[in-house]
Design a protein around this motif. Structure first.
Motif, mmCIF file in Angstrom:
data_model
loop_
_atom_site.group_PDB
_atom_site.id
_atom_site.type_symbol
_atom_site.label_atom_id
_atom_site.label_comp_id
_atom_site.label_asym_id
_atom_site.label_seq_id
_atom_site.Cartn_x
_atom_site.Cartn_y
_atom_site.Cartn_z
ATOM 1 N N ARG A 2 0.798 -1.202 0.065
ATOM 2 C CA ARG A 2 0.170 -0.009 0.033
ATOM 3 C C ARG A 2 0.883 1.189 0.111
ATOM 4 O O ARG A 2 1.870 1.319 1.036
ATOM 5 C CB ARG A 2 -0.767 0.011 1.285
ATOM 6 N N SER A 4 1.086 5.510 -0.084
ATOM 7 C CA SER A 4 0.237 6.567 0.104
ATOM 8 C C SER A 4 1.086 7.955 -0.370
ATOM 9 O O SER A 4 2.131 7.872 -0.022
ATOM 10 C CB SER A 4 -0.436 6.730 1.510
ATOM 11 N N SER A 19 -4.228 7.071 -2.116
ATOM 12 C CA SER A 19 -3.632 5.609 -1.432
ATOM 13 C C SER A 19 -3.948 4.734 -2.280
ATOM 14 O O SER A 19 -5.164 4.334 -2.656
ATOM 15 C CB SER A 19 -3.974 5.475 0.092
ATOM 16 N N ASP A 21 -3.240 0.277 -3.434
ATOM 17 C CA ASP A 21 -2.718 -0.891 -3.448
ATOM 18 C C ASP A 21 -1.942 -1.231 -4.716
ATOM 19 O O ASP A 21 -2.653 -0.937 -5.914
ATOM 20 C CB ASP A 21 -3.742 -1.896 -3.167
ATOM 21 N N THR A 22 -0.604 -1.523 -4.811
ATOM 22 C CA THR A 22 0.038 -1.715 -5.991
ATOM 23 C C THR A 22 -0.525 -2.609 -6.659
ATOM 24 O O THR A 22 -0.294 -2.735 -8.201
ATOM 25 C CB THR A 22 1.441 -2.069 -5.719
ATOM 26 N N PHE A 62 4.657 3.924 2.934
ATOM 27 C CA PHE A 62 4.290 2.777 2.315
ATOM 28 C C PHE A 62 4.504 1.832 3.552
ATOM 29 O O PHE A 62 5.158 1.868 4.467
ATOM 30 C CB PHE A 62 5.082 2.386 1.004
ATOM 31 N N ARG A 63 3.445 0.614 3.079
ATOM 32 C CA ARG A 63 3.320 -0.524 4.158
ATOM 33 C C ARG A 63 3.339 -2.002 3.180
ATOM 34 O O ARG A 63 2.712 -1.919 2.332
ATOM 35 C CB ARG A 63 1.972 -0.321 4.823
ATOM 36 N N GLU A 65 3.208 -6.140 2.964
ATOM 37 C CA GLU A 65 2.649 -7.162 3.493
ATOM 38 C C GLU A 65 3.403 -7.865 4.766
ATOM 39 O O GLU A 65 2.793 -8.351 5.837
ATOM 40 C CB GLU A 65 2.297 -8.150 2.446
#
Length: 103
Positions: A2, A4, A19, A21-22, A62-63, A65
């Motif tokens: 993810r 943003s 935001s 999700d790639t 970025f986050r 998994e």
């Protein structure tokens, strides 16, 4: 992953954000964004946000998994190829961010 992106300042002073999700990007864009957000220059502490009010400032977060979470800041005039690459892909997704109401 993810990602943003928030923009503030710049001409007109609009606050924009997105935001993503790639997984929603094309395979080529996903690969570029995932490589770009791992560029250490985006996340080094600096005083890069010093500048005039008419210069757009960006914050990227970025986050992954696996729980990795990073934030970086830069302005549109910074000489950071990684930042320019990220902006080229994500800028079309930016939308106005509502301002908090004052009471």
């Amino acid at each position: 992953m993810r990602v943003s992106l928030r923009q503030s300042g710049g001409w007109g002073g609009l606050r924009l954000c997105c935001s993503l999700d790639t997984k929603t990007l094309s395979a080529e864009e996903r690969l570029i964004v995932e490589r770009t957000v791992r560029t250490p220059a985006l996340f080094k502490p600096s005083n890069r946000l010093v500048g005039g009010a008419d210069v757009a400032h960006f914050e990227v977060e970025f986050r992954d998994e696996d729980g990795t979470h990073l934030m970086g800041r830069f302005k549109e005039t910074d000489d950071l190829p990684a930042a320019q690459t990220l902006l080229r892909i994500m800028r079309p997704h930016l939308r106005p961010q509502p301002r908090a109401r004052q009471r």
